[in-house]
Design an enzyme around this catalytic site. Structure first.
Site, PDB file in Angstrom:
ATOM      1  NE  ARG A   1      -4.650 -24.373   0.298  1.00 46.68           N
ATOM      2  CZ  ARG A   1      -5.216 -25.543  -0.295  1.00 46.68           C
ATOM      3  NH1 ARG A   1      -4.365 -26.183  -1.267  1.00 46.68           N
ATOM      4  NH2 ARG A   1      -6.337 -25.927   0.265  1.00 46.68           N
TER       5      ARG A   1
ATOM      6  CE  LYS B   1       0.865  -1.400   3.025  1.00 50.66           C
ATOM      7  NZ  LYS B   1       0.343   0.153   3.319  1.00 50.66           N
TER       8      LYS B   1
ATOM      9  CD  GLU C   1       1.896   8.183  -3.259  1.00 48.62           C
ATOM     10  OE1 GLU C   1       2.530   8.234  -2.310  1.00 48.62           O
ATOM     11  OE2 GLU C   1       0.703   8.095  -2.890  1.00 48.62           O
TER      12      GLU C   1
ATOM     13  CE  LYS D   1       6.071   0.927  -1.302  1.00 46.08           C
ATOM     14  NZ  LYS D   1       4.698   1.000  -1.447  1.00 46.08           N
TER      15      LYS D   1
ATOM     16  CD  GLU E   1       1.164   0.491   6.997  1.00 49.28           C
ATOM     17  OE1 GLU E   1       0.936  -0.115   5.585  1.00 49.28           O
ATOM     18  OE2 GLU E   1       0.435   1.458   7.304  1.00 49.28           O
TER      19      GLU E   1
ATOM     20  NE  ARG F   1       4.517  -1.011   3.084  1.00 49.35           N
ATOM     21  CZ  ARG F   1       4.393  -2.010   2.190  1.00 49.35           C
ATOM     22  NH1 ARG F   1       5.086  -3.289   2.611  1.00 49.35           N
ATOM     23  NH2 ARG F   1       3.889  -1.782   0.999  1.00 49.35           N
TER      24      ARG F   1
ATOM     25  CG  ASN G   1       0.442   5.285   5.540  1.00 48.46           C
ATOM     26  OD1 ASN G   1      -0.228   4.892   4.626  1.00 48.46           O
ATOM     27  ND2 ASN G   1       0.993   4.359   6.094  1.00 48.46           N
TER      28      ASN G   1
ATOM     29  CG  HIS H   1      -1.126   8.376   1.904  1.00 47.92           C
ATOM     30  ND1 HIS H   1       0.135   9.129   1.466  1.00 47.92           N
ATOM     31  CD2 HIS H   1      -1.124   7.511   0.930  1.00 47.92           C
ATOM     32  CE1 HIS H   1       0.824   8.891   0.474  1.00 47.92           C
ATOM     33  NE2 HIS H   1      -0.056   7.737  -0.069  1.00 47.92           N
TER      34      HIS H   1
ATOM     35  CG  HIS I   1      -6.387   7.568   2.358  1.00 56.08           C
ATOM     36  ND1 HIS I   1      -5.596   6.612   3.150  1.00 56.08           N
ATOM     37  CD2 HIS I   1      -6.109   7.366   1.170  1.00 56.08           C
ATOM     38  CE1 HIS I   1      -4.739   6.185   2.398  1.00 56.08           C
ATOM     39  NE2 HIS I   1      -5.035   6.221   1.389  1.00 56.08           N
TER      40      HIS I   1
ATOM     41  CG  HIS J   1      -3.801   8.089  -4.031  1.00 55.16           C
ATOM     42  ND1 HIS J   1      -4.332   7.910  -2.666  1.00 55.16           N
ATOM     43  CD2 HIS J   1      -2.639   7.757  -3.799  1.00 55.16           C
ATOM     44  CE1 HIS J   1      -3.471   7.495  -1.941  1.00 55.16           C
ATOM     45  NE2 HIS J   1      -2.358   7.422  -2.710  1.00 55.16           N
TER      46      HIS J   1
HETATM   47  N1  GLY Z   1       1.816   2.859  -0.345  1.00 52.04           N
HETATM   48  C1  GLY Z   1       2.186   2.583   0.971  1.00 52.04           C
HETATM   49  C2  GLY Z   1       2.700   1.327   1.147  1.00 52.04           C
HETATM   50  O1  GLY Z   1       3.114   0.394   0.401  1.00 52.04           O
HETATM   51  O2  GLY Z   1       3.322   0.976   2.122  1.00 52.04           O
END
Ligand code: GLY
Length: 357
Positions: free
Chosen positions: A121, A143, A185, A227, A237, A241, A245, A248, A252, A264
Site C-alpha cells: 500500500r 506521475k 521538452e 515543473k 492535473e 498542469r 501537454n 503533446h 501523441h 516521444h
Molecule cells: N509530463 C507531463 C506531466 O508530468 O504532467
C-alpha cells in the site's frame, strides 16, 4: 550542487542537480534516513551502465542494497512486469521500510513509481533519472503507471518520490537522438512559461548541444523549477498542469500513427509546431511568434514537419479516443505569445487536419 524544492506539504521533496552526484548517492540516502533496505530497479541496459556505481556508493555508506532489472523498452510498461517486481520485492523480504531507487529513463521511473505506490500500500522511492527527458520532465511530479492493450498510461497513480537525484554526467554518454528527445521538452518550458528562458535557450544553442555542463546544469534546474511550480499549483492535473501537454496532444497522435517508431520528444517537437498553426488560425498567436518558435526548434535540429507517410485520419481518430479527450474532444495548449498559453477544446477538425500538414 543546485537544489530545487517541490513544495507539496507532507509530500514535499528536493531535486538535487550535480555533476558526479551518482557517486555521492549512498551518502545522500543515508543522510536522509529514508529506510532500512534499498532496491534499485532498472532496465537491463541502464543497470549495466550505472547500477554497480550506485551499489558501491550505497554499500560504502553501510546501506543494504539490491538490484532488480526488467527488459529495456516501453514494452516493459505492463502489469506483468509490475507483478514480477512486486513478487521479487516480497521474496527479498522488503517490508514497509524498504525504499526503491528508480534508475533510468521515463519507463523505469513510471514502473518503479507505480510499484512503490502499490507495494504494501505504498513504500518510499527516489528517482535517479538517466536521460535528459526524464531529468527535466518525467522524474518530477509523481506521475507513475503502465500501459494496457487499450492505451498508454491507463493504469497508474500520482505518487511523489522522496527525492530526485540528477547527475548531469550521465548525459555525456547519451546518444544524440536521446538528447534531442529531451530538448523538445526543454523548449516546451520556454514556450509555455518563460520567454526569457526561451531566449536563453535560443542564444545558448551551441553550448547546450555541445554539452557545456555549466549551461546544461542551469537549463535542467530552470526546467525543474518550472515543473515544480506547475505541479505545486496543480498536482493532479485538474487545470494548470495541463499546460505541460503543449505539443503533446498532436505529438501523441503522431507517435500512435507511427506505431511508436517516432520517439516521444521528436513527436512533441512536430506537435508544438503543428499546434502553433492552430493558435495562428484561431487568431491567438501572431505568425511572427509562431515563426520564431519554429526557427528555434528547427535550429536545435528537432523535426518540424510530420512525415508525409503518416496517416492523417489515424491521427484524427486517435485524438478523439485519447484518454485526455473529454467526450471525444481533445484539448490543445495554444500559445498566445512566447511564455504564455491558453487551453482550448474548441478547435474544428478541419483546422486540425490542415495543421497536420
Ligand atoms: N509530463 C507531463 C506531466 O508530468 O504532467
Amino acid at each position: 550542487m543546485k537544489q530545487v524544492e517541490v513544495g507539496l506539504d507532507d509530500r514535499a521533496y528536493p531535486i538535487l542537480i550535480m555533476q558526479g552526484l551518482l557517486k555521492e548517492i549512498g551518502t545522500e540516502l543515508k543522510h536522509r534516513s529514508l529506510g532500512n533496505k534499498f532496491v534499485i530497479i532498472s532496465d537491463d541496459h541502464v543497470a549495466g551502465l550505472y547500477a554497480e556505481g550506485i551499489v558501491t556508493s550505497c554499500r560504502d555508506s553501510g546501506l543494504d542494497v539490491q538490484l532488480l532489472t526488467f527488459p529495456r523498452g516501453e514494452e516493459s510498461k505492463n502489469l506483468t512486469v509490475i507483478d514480477n517486481l512486486c513478487r521479487k520485492l516480497a521474496q527479498l523480504g522488503i517490508d514497509r521500510h524498504g525504499v526503491l531507487i528508480a534508475l533510468g529513463g521515463g519507463v523505469t521511473g513510471d514502473i518503479t513509481g507505480f510499484v512503490a505506490a502499490i507495494y504494501m500500500r505504498g513504500i518510499k522511492f527516489v528517482q535517479v533519472p538517466t536521460t535528459l527527458l526524464a531529468q527535466v520532465d518525467s522524474s518530477v511530479g509523481g506521475k507513475t503507471g503502465v500501459d494496457i492493450p487499450e492505451g498508454k498510461n491507463l493504469v497508474g497513480a500520482f505518487y511523489q518520490p522522496q527525492c530526485v537525484f540528477i547527475d548531469t554526467d550521465v548525459l555525456q554518454s547519451l546518444p544524440k537522438d536521446e538528447l534531442l528527445n529531451g530538448l523538445a521538452e526543454v523548449l516546451k518550458y520556454g514556450v509555455i512559461y518563460d520567454a526569457d528562458f526561451f531566449n536563453f535557450l535560443g542564444n545558448n544553442r551551441i553550448a547546450i548541444l555541445d554539452m557545456d555542463m555549466t549551461v546544461v546544469e542551469a537549463v535542467i534546474a530552470r526546467c525543474c523549477t518550472i515543473k515544480a511550480e506547475v505541479v505545486m499549483a496543480d498536482e493532479k492535473e485538474a487545470d494548470l498542469r495541463r499546460i505541460l501537454n503543449y505539443g503533446h496532444t498532436l505529438g501523441h497522435a503522431v507517435e500512435a500513427a507511427s506505431d511508436f517508431a517516432i520517439p516521444h520528444g521528436m513527436a512533441v517537437s512536430m506537435g508544438m509546431v503543428a499546434v502553433n498553426k492552430l493558435a495562428v488560425a484561431g487568431g491567438l498567436l501572431t505568425p511572427e511568434r509562431a515563426e520564431r518558435i519554429q526557427s528555434v526548434i528547427d535550429a536545435f535540429g528537432l523535426p518540424i514537419e510530420i512525415p508525409a507517410h503518416l496517416d492523417r485520419q489515424r491521427m484524427v481518430d486517435y485524438l478523439q479516443t485519447d484518454k485526455k479527450s473529454v467526450g471525444g474532444r481533445p484539448f490543445f495548449v495554444l500559445p498566445t505569445q512566447i511564455g504564455k498559453v491558453v487551453i482550448s477544446d474548441d478547435v474544428e477538425t478541419s483546422i486540425i487536419v490542415e495543421a497536420l500538414g
